[in-house]
Enzyme design. Sequence first.
Site, PDB file in Angstrom:
ATOM      1  N   LYS A  29      -3.851  12.634   0.481  1.00 33.86           N
ATOM      2  CA  LYS A  29      -2.689  11.738   0.559  1.00 33.86           C
ATOM      3  C   LYS A  29      -1.592  12.377   1.411  1.00 33.86           C
ATOM      4  CE  LYS A  29       0.343   9.150  -2.630  1.00 33.86           C
ATOM      5  NZ  LYS A  29       0.634   8.838  -4.048  1.00 33.86           N
ATOM      6  N   SER A 104       0.487   4.090  -5.476  1.00 34.57           N
ATOM      7  CA  SER A 104       0.868   4.434  -4.125  1.00 34.57           C
ATOM      8  C   SER A 104      -0.218   5.200  -3.365  1.00 34.57           C
ATOM      9  CB  SER A 104       2.149   5.292  -4.164  1.00 34.57           C
ATOM     10  OG  SER A 104       1.910   6.496  -4.866  1.00 34.57           O
ATOM     11  N   SER A 128      -0.239   5.785 -10.088  1.00 36.94           N
ATOM     12  CA  SER A 128      -0.563   5.655  -8.666  1.00 36.94           C
ATOM     13  C   SER A 128      -1.947   6.104  -8.236  1.00 36.94           C
ATOM     14  CB  SER A 128       0.461   6.414  -7.827  1.00 36.94           C
ATOM     15  OG  SER A 128       1.514   5.574  -7.495  1.00 36.94           O
TER      16      SER A 128
HETATM   17  N1  GLN Z   1       3.730   1.677  -9.869  1.00 34.45           N
HETATM   18  C1  GLN Z   1       4.522   2.869  -9.947  1.00 34.45           C
HETATM   19  C2  GLN Z   1       5.783   2.698  -9.124  1.00 34.45           C
HETATM   20  O1  GLN Z   1       5.866   1.747  -8.389  1.00 34.45           O
HETATM   21  C3  GLN Z   1       3.675   4.012  -9.542  1.00 34.45           C
HETATM   22  C4  GLN Z   1       4.267   5.072  -8.685  1.00 34.45           C
HETATM   23  C5  GLN Z   1       3.507   6.373  -8.684  1.00 34.45           C
HETATM   24  O2  GLN Z   1       2.741   6.700  -9.616  1.00 34.45           O
HETATM   25  N2  GLN Z   1       3.733   7.175  -7.660  1.00 34.45           N
HETATM   26  O3  GLN Z   1       6.687   3.462  -9.213  1.00 34.45           O
END
Ligand code: GLN
Length: 435
Positions: A29, A104, A128
């Site tokens: 990532k 994400s 995420s």
């Molecule tokens: N859905 C969560 C958000 O929008 C997940 C973000 C994450 O785990 N980085 O913040």
Amino acid sequence: MKYNAIVEKLDIQTNKNDGKLHDWTFAIKDNVNLIGSKTTASSALLENHESIYNAHICDLLLAEGVHVTAKTSMDELAMGGTNRSALTGPVKNPYDPTRISGGSSGGSAALVASRDVRAAIGSDTGDSVRKPAAYCGIVGVKPSYGRISRYGVVPYASSLDHVAYFSQNVSDAALILEVLAGRDDRDMTSSYEPVDAYASLLDLDLKGKKIGVFKTVNDAVENKETQEAFNDVLNKLEEQGAILVEKTMDKALLRALLPTYLSIANAEASSNHSNLDGVRFGNAIAGENLDDLMKHTRGQLSLASKKRLIYGASMFLDEGDEILFNKAKRVRRLIVESYERLFDDIDVLLSIAAPNPAPKIEETQVKDLFSDEHLIADNYMVIDNFSGYPSLTQPMGMSDSMPIGLNISAKPFAETTMFAYAKKIESLIAWKGEF
Ligand code: GLN
């Protein structure tokens, strides 16, 4: 590029001879520092940021013979759940390019789902890795808080951030954790807890084993196909002699998960990202004076990120408003205490990972922001970020020709148990996917 998943193609392999993960193709990532690549975290502000050191996890992977083939797309600064805000465009789901891959860590998920790489690194602050894993029909692992060092990973919200990863099956997932887990002095939250030989401890006899089923979460799911697929798994577990124990939690606490998460995460994010100012980090855009330079530089952030950072700073960290931040932390504590009690007589807790398959790319509106389906079923996985409990998502079937997944959570540092159950479920489902 394919599915908009890749932000930079790479060909990095430092140990070409042997290692536990020798020749495994890996994607990383784009919020993870890796020498020889840019680390942009999908932000225009960091578009030219060359990594000048390796994240701890990159050192570990490369020492074990991994072949890194790509840096992958993500929501800007990991602040999102859809990858719609990714700098290189929304990441498409390999099962249906008109749908999202989730976020994400959506780019990493897409490449593992399409079998372009064997495994991939992501990060999980809210869900995420686990949500995209469910949307893409693969395994997604968020281990215990402190299990994997976060040194060299761009932070989002430090009390919730976890290094997490994707694989095509549970055995691979177990072996990867053997490589990634362990104490690193450069991350003060990193644990001294011994690391097990997870991949050789996967055998499990279900006879007489108590398995928790998270009823309050599953009841909030409206999609019948998801319900049926999950019930099929439960029936198979019972056939193997497992004893299912229904677990409920106060709905008011579960409904508070999302607002509490957004309060804590945005406040921590605004503090963590105050260094993206064009002086310390980021493409500087000049101005009349220092204030202007910072304003112009931070103006490069997407609207979605600006909203989160402004909300975090103004509602929670301003003098006097801090009280709200402290309240959110108290609610977090109540939720965690109540969650811990669910595990009094069980080792693992099963639930539906996401109520529906991946949404369409243009489907940006949530049907009902105050429904239990949204507040609970679609966002409860953050409970394992609040508590630091290990949590794994794996495929359980299809709905609407798209993959759907289930989630297993276990007690802190009980990854061995979590993997053993996941492996058993994998063998009972025999889910192959399309690729
Ligand atoms: N859905 C969560 C958000 O929008 C997940 C973000 C994450 O785990 N980085 O913040």
